[in-house]
Design an enzyme around this catalytic site. Sequence first.
Site, PDB file in Angstrom:
ATOM      1  N   HIS B 334       6.791   7.853   3.968  1.00 23.82           N
ATOM      2  CA  HIS B 334       5.899   8.953   4.363  1.00 23.82           C
ATOM      3  C   HIS B 334       4.792   8.445   5.284  1.00 23.82           C
ATOM      4  O   HIS B 334       4.557   8.988   6.377  1.00 23.82           O
ATOM      5  CB  HIS B 334       5.317   9.576   3.098  1.00 23.82           C
ATOM      6  CG  HIS B 334       4.418  10.748   3.330  1.00 23.82           C
ATOM      7  ND1 HIS B 334       4.831  12.052   3.139  1.00 23.82           N
ATOM      8  CD2 HIS B 334       3.125  10.830   3.712  1.00 23.82           C
ATOM      9  CE1 HIS B 334       3.817  12.878   3.401  1.00 23.82           C
ATOM     10  NE2 HIS B 334       2.773  12.168   3.750  1.00 23.82           N
ATOM     11  N   GLU B 335       4.113   7.381   4.856  1.00 28.76           N
ATOM     12  CA  GLU B 335       3.030   6.821   5.690  1.00 28.76           C
ATOM     13  C   GLU B 335       3.573   6.287   7.008  1.00 28.76           C
ATOM     14  O   GLU B 335       2.936   6.408   8.052  1.00 28.76           O
ATOM     15  CB  GLU B 335       2.260   5.729   4.945  1.00 28.76           C
ATOM     16  CG  GLU B 335       1.566   6.185   3.667  1.00 28.76           C
ATOM     17  CD  GLU B 335       0.691   7.424   3.825  1.00 28.76           C
ATOM     18  OE1 GLU B 335       0.106   7.615   4.917  1.00 28.76           O
ATOM     19  OE2 GLU B 335       0.607   8.208   2.868  1.00 28.76           O
ATOM     20  N   HIS B 338       3.783   9.018   9.513  1.00 32.36           N
ATOM     21  CA  HIS B 338       2.457   9.286  10.107  1.00 32.36           C
ATOM     22  C   HIS B 338       2.152   8.209  11.150  1.00 32.36           C
ATOM     23  O   HIS B 338       1.678   8.499  12.248  1.00 32.36           O
ATOM     24  CB  HIS B 338       1.365   9.206   9.032  1.00 32.36           C
ATOM     25  CG  HIS B 338       1.209  10.423   8.181  1.00 32.36           C
ATOM     26  ND1 HIS B 338       1.115  11.701   8.687  1.00 32.36           N
ATOM     27  CD2 HIS B 338       1.091  10.557   6.836  1.00 32.36           C
ATOM     28  CE1 HIS B 338       0.955  12.576   7.695  1.00 32.36           C
ATOM     29  NE2 HIS B 338       0.931  11.918   6.557  1.00 32.36           N
TER      30      HIS B 338
END
Lengths: 572, 572
Positions: B334-335, B338
């Site tokens: 997820h990170e 980003h």
Amino acid sequence: MALLSFKHASKIIYCIASVSSFAPHRSYASTAARASLKMTATATSSAPLTLEEHSAAYKELLDKLRTITHLNHASSVLNYDRSVFMSSSERTSLARGKQLAVLATIAHEKATDPQLGKLIDQATADLQQLSSTCPNDPTNNEDLTTAKRILELEKRSFTKSTCIPVELAAHKASLEASAYSAWVKARETDDFASFAPSLKDCFDTAKKIAELQRGDNKDIGLYSQMLDEFEMGMPEERIDALFQEVQDALVPFIAKIRGSENAPSLEPLKGSFPIDAQKSVSQKIVKAIGFDESHGRIDVSVHPFTMSLSNADVRITSRFSESEWYQGLAGSVHEAGHAMYEQHLGDSDLGLDSALSMGVHESQSLFWERHVGLSRPFYRWARPILTEAFGKDDKFDYSAEEIYNAVNGVDFENNLIRVEADELNYPLHVILRYNIERAVVAGELDVNDIPAEWNKSMKEFFAIDVPNDTKGCLQDIHWSCLAIGYFPTYLLGSMMAAQLSHYCKKDLPEFDNLIEKGEFTPIREWLTEKVHKHGKRYASLDDLLVAEVGEKLNSKYFIDYLTEKYSDLYKI
Amino acid sequence: MALLSFKHASKIIYCIASVSSFAPHRSYASTAARASLKMTATATSSAPLTLEEHSAAYKELLDKLRTITHLNHASSVLNYDRSVFMSSSERTSLARGKQLAVLATIAHEKATDPQLGKLIDQATADLQQLSSTCPNDPTNNEDLTTAKRILELEKRSFTKSTCIPVELAAHKASLEASAYSAWVKARETDDFASFAPSLKDCFDTAKKIAELQRGDNKDIGLYSQMLDEFEMGMPEERIDALFQEVQDALVPFIAKIRGSENAPSLEPLKGSFPIDAQKSVSQKIVKAIGFDESHGRIDVSVHPFTMSLSNADVRITSRFSESEWYQGLAGSVHEAGHAMYEQHLGDSDLGLDSALSMGVHESQSLFWERHVGLSRPFYRWARPILTEAFGKDDKFDYSAEEIYNAVNGVDFENNLIRVEADELNYPLHVILRYNIERAVVAGELDVNDIPAEWNKSMKEFFAIDVPNDTKGCLQDIHWSCLAIGYFPTYLLGSMMAAQLSHYCKKDLPEFDNLIEKGEFTPIREWLTEKVHKHGKRYASLDDLLVAEVGEKLNSKYFIDYLTEKYSDLYKI
């Protein structure tokens, strides 16, 4: 501010951190300001006013100065991250460089703001007024004495920052970059001649700056002015006398030791020592001697250094190599000595609570590295730690005495490089550089004649032939960063460490026992009492020593320490 | 700017990074400015002038804006260090807080400097003049189009920063601190009533600010103004319509799934998974999908987040727990989603080259976390990596299909907490909060009635009884930080991720094969083309989608993705 341990850099390329301002740390809860501009004239009522209560200018000044402190510390965070954590890609470095440039520009603007100068002058006038109205009040004296010292320091700092015209500052900035490149290239190709013009420019520029900084005070020699940047209040004549005593004692003594057939065995230093084990040993030891990890960090980097991100966040880095264990540990202990100084400074967030000088700083790192970390009792204490880490299958089966002998053995064969030199030879490496700097600044030595003079001194001091300039006068970065006047601080620090060791043992006769039992706190507390907590309250290293141990810097402690120790080690 | 992964915080306490300005990154070599203020009127000679060459005001403006970017990035370095490296002692934190306060104050002064406003206006006038003199020159158009967008964004940003009077800004700052404390306490003691007054103040203050920000434009509803802060160009009506479609489809569908007897086995998720092995797996995987470690770092922290210290230095943190392996990996992926957005933004160091919005950012993290990281081909690729790390003594002997089933299994029993919810239930958690926020801002719901409304919705959406407010309406930090209008972005991002996935597979029919072979680059490059490189050039998420995939945000992609996937998984 970063303090870099030149002694323990494995590579010759290393950086000097900015030494122009020591930024102190801790925030400080000031008493509620009554905001009155005049002292309430009363003989009986409330407690006497502090300067901060009496003088709006002083209050505003302190606020501005603290802002600058915090800005400088923010830059340190970016610098530390760059040295330890940040990826080294070009784009990454470029972006970080821009961030640092913005912070530096803002800090410079604030530090040279004419308003700051006006506040200093107004606050000084307010101080005089307050002092004259209550000269005998003992409660007020400490605050006023402190305020007086703060204003002195800030006046001096402001004058220095603002006396350099923009063009000269720009030339200096540009020269630092170009001279550094020229130096790197000259070292790579062993071509001093290609570096000489830059080097001359460095000396000339440093002299111009020193001339501006001394202003109307022509009594201060140019080289003394330069020395004052790194070691305040110790002029050329004082250093010259001390260094002459050291040189006169050590040149013949070293020759004698060099001739001894009783060199200690260096075997305990050799072998294969896993980096993780070394890291673990170093961390254990630096924490045991007093490095406060709850207000700092221990990391690894290319070159060991100490950096304060605030005085409640002092970070040290180490460097290890598998083929030996002592240098990594010595580097860690050295940096921890620097760090403990920073960690025990006061908490005003002003220049007052920053380290007195580079020399005093070095006295702290060398006190721990040598007077503790090279001592017999230390190896009696540390031996089990070393054996547990390195001693699998009896691979590290040495007595404390054997280890003591090995770490103190001198390598006379490989004595070309200052940062690799042992404590006995190191002083003459420093004096060699001091002599040359002094002579160039005085106009007595031409920059082009530096290699010849260097090599002549190496022969005279050590009976060594310098094979090339890369291993000779091109080995250090300092002059290419315009850090002229910096070298002497290494020897002043060495000498002060020995004097402190002498006096510490007088106050703590159980010194050796404490070390052998691993009880370092009383020793660290003694140093805090005598050195750390005073910050820049004293005008010089000499003044601090006179006040705290009763005697100004005296070379005999250092000379006796070395001659007794090495006579014993080498059985002469 | 830090993006915090709320979904993957194991604890409920987490922080929202400042969302008010996206600071873009890379430095940019501008062409040599000719410093002429007038365009040289010529039909034939040199290349047409850029706005920077034509307008001294624009040039000066860009320089000032970049300085602010670098200052904000410097603050990020201090924040990252504080979250990941700095000791947590009180004195250490206090000092760091002062440094951050100084940087924030300076950045704020520069961002609200009236001179900035004047430069924006002058540059806008210069742009109009330049455009009118060469309207048909295609070479000039890109530069002028870009300059126009830059000036639009900066005008909007400047207006927002300067429309808040000092007292309101001070009240907001103070409320953020006190409301946060009140929230923490209320959660600890399950006492909503004690938090309600602060919460009301948060809503009222946010509304006052929104009122000032919309200025004379009364067409924009207050809640739309608040939404615009986090998701520009997506007003309440648009979001309302989209969310209604999702709610109408998912409430009954989830009820159906909840009733199924074919829940997948969650066994592959359970066991003991050494943290070091998980770290190693995560690092391998995030680098494989495209996180560029040479322009960033991977660390561990209490709550996973992404932070850009410049766009060439984007850092992600993860968090692992020994009792399960999936959450830690999902958080890392997820990170990384980003981060890859940030790493592929343009390099002007201006707002133009920052992420379009929180929703678009979330589309990037969820694209990788769900549409890649929860897919069958992904587990066919990843299985050997997982088995090698966790499979000693056949402890992780599962097929890719078994792992796929387990990671997508829904825990209907424990569905109280948004950050722990699976992708199927998560949208309704968001809609619940959206509905409440909207109603409170509209004056339709009293703050004191929030718990009742919350619990009623939880029953309606999930057939769940909320046992207490700590596990109910007190679970999220957002409102206590005045981040009202933030929640919808999570669902907009989810929906956009599904739409992007659909269109990506159209352009790359071999999508599943690429993943199965671990060839992620073409996918990441597609996202860079469609999303990353555009920064804030588009006026909204809708405009970006229309231009780049041919259709504005359409809920069907998201609804179809969920219904097809979970019908298959639960065999209904």
